[in-house]
Design an enzyme around this catalytic site. Structure first.
Site: not given
Ligand SMILES: Cc1cc2nc3c(=O)[nH]c(=O)nc-3n(C[C@H](O)[C@H](O)[C@H](O)COP(=O)(O)OP(=O)(O)OC[C@H]3O[C@@H](n4cnc5c(N)ncnc54)[C@H](O)[C@@H]3O)c2cc1C
Length: 296
Positions: A216, A288, A168
């Site tokens: 999570s 996380e 992570r």
């Molecule tokens: C139902 C559910 C299930 C999930 N299951 C998993 C799983 O199995 N495994 C897992 O690892 N995660 C899981 N997650 C968490 C989530 O899906 C991941 O962490 C996902 O990759 C986050 O992506 P996001 O675009 O929503 O990030 P955001 O929430 O938009 O951003 C997360 C971080 O990334 C940074 N960021 C985003 N885009 C950029 C960019 N272009 N440049 C620089 N920084 C950036 C943001 O500033 C922030 O700090 C789950 C979430 C949900 C809701």
């Protein structure tokens, strides 16, 4: 005030928790033409000593104030392509990783990312936190990415080595001046952290809590001891605090009742859980999900 930032914009709906939150300054980045606007927004945050936040899919961030005193940039860079012969994927950072994984399978019979079907969020967010499920991590087939240095205005290519991936974690977490533009993946060979036969489609459909969450909440202290196990052990599974609660289906899923839920309900539940787990089991739970809090 200025032409590149809007003021007092509702941003809470971008987060998986769907609480109501307003951001002081806001901008949306849609294409490469917007890079100078992005740089200006970043410089504005530095000159005014304000926090700067990039939002992708918003599925990994918790706002703990109902007003974010900072500059928010919503990434909307999307589109991707797959070179069938070379097995190279190139995608812009706000593409949905789930959608790419599904299309790779349906249209190109490429199933290396099968376990990412059902993973919410953007590619950018997934790379930032080296997202993973059932043994497959974003770093597994990662080749390189292009970033925009918002401080200098220079575009750079970072290799897998540069990205310093671990559980992570990626290099981007230590470099807030870098905006991830796009990334390239090599699908010529299957690579994974460990093998798993879990049916991820069935898991996402039937075993994962539905509702407002960011998945999570805490990192697992180890592969043997999960955060969910520890939350259950201290009797907090299905525990409610205001309009926030731990799911009864998966104890490490922090849930919210959307706009009825105050951002502070979520943070208080997180803090009381960390304390109880620490007091009763000696394990320290580390989030996380990114906690976004105003400067004191
Ligand atoms: C139902 C559910 C299930 C999930 N299951 C998993 C799983 O199995 N495994 C897992 O690892 N995660 C899981 N997650 C968490 C989530 O899906 C991941 O962490 C996902 O990759 C986050 O992506 P996001 O675009 O929503 O990030 P955001 O929430 O938009 O951003 C997360 C971080 O990334 C940074 N960021 C985003 N885009 C950029 C960019 N272009 N440049 C620089 N920084 C950036 C943001 O500033 C922030 O700090 C789950 C979430 C949900 C809701």
């Amino acid at each position: 005030m200025n032409s590149f930032l809007l003021e007092n914009v509702e941003i809470g709906h971008f987060s998986g928790y769907k609480t109501q939150v307003f951001g002081d300054y806001f901008s949306e980045i849609i294409s490469e033409d917007d890079l100078s606007k992005l740089q200006k927004a970043y410089h504005f945050s530095i000159e005014n000593n304000l926090p700067f936040l990039i939002i992708g899919g918003g599925t990994n961030m918790l706002f703990v104030n109902d007003h974010f005193e900072g500059v928010v940039v919503k990434n909307s860079f999307s589109t991707w392509n797959y070179a069938t012969e070379k097995k190279i994927l190139n995608a812009w950072s706000n593409e949905s990783i789930w959608k790419i994984a599904q299309k790779l399978e349906e249209e190109y019979s490429q199933d290396i990312w099968h376990r990412f079907i059902g993973l919410p969020g953007s590619l950018g967010g997934a790379i930032y936190g080296n997202a993973g499920c059932f043994g497959l991590e974003v770093e597994s087939n990662f080749l390189s990415c292009e970033v925009f240095d918002m401080l200098s205005g220079i575009r750079k290519t970072l290799s897998k080595n540069d990205m310093d991936f671990s559980y992570r974690h990626s290099y981007l977490k230590d470099h807030p001046e870098l905006f991830l533009l796009s990334a390239t993946f090599d699908f010529s060979e299957k690579r994974e952290k460990y093998h798993s036969d879990v049916d991820n489609i069935d898991f996402r459909e039937n075993k994962q809590p539905k509702g407002n969450s960011c998945g999570s909440f805490f990192k697992n202290p180890s592969r043997e001891v999960s955060a969910g196990f520890l939350i259950e052990k201290v009797w907090l599974k299905w525990y409610h605090h205001g309009w926030a609660y731990w799911s009864d289906l998966h104890a490490n899923f922090l849930m919210s009742e959307g706009e009825s839920c105050r951002p502070s309900d979520l943070l208080e539940l997180v803090r009381l859980t960390q304390k109880k787990v620490q007091d009763e089991t000696w394990y320290e739970l580390v989030n996380e999900v990114r906690i976004i809090e105003n400067k004191k």
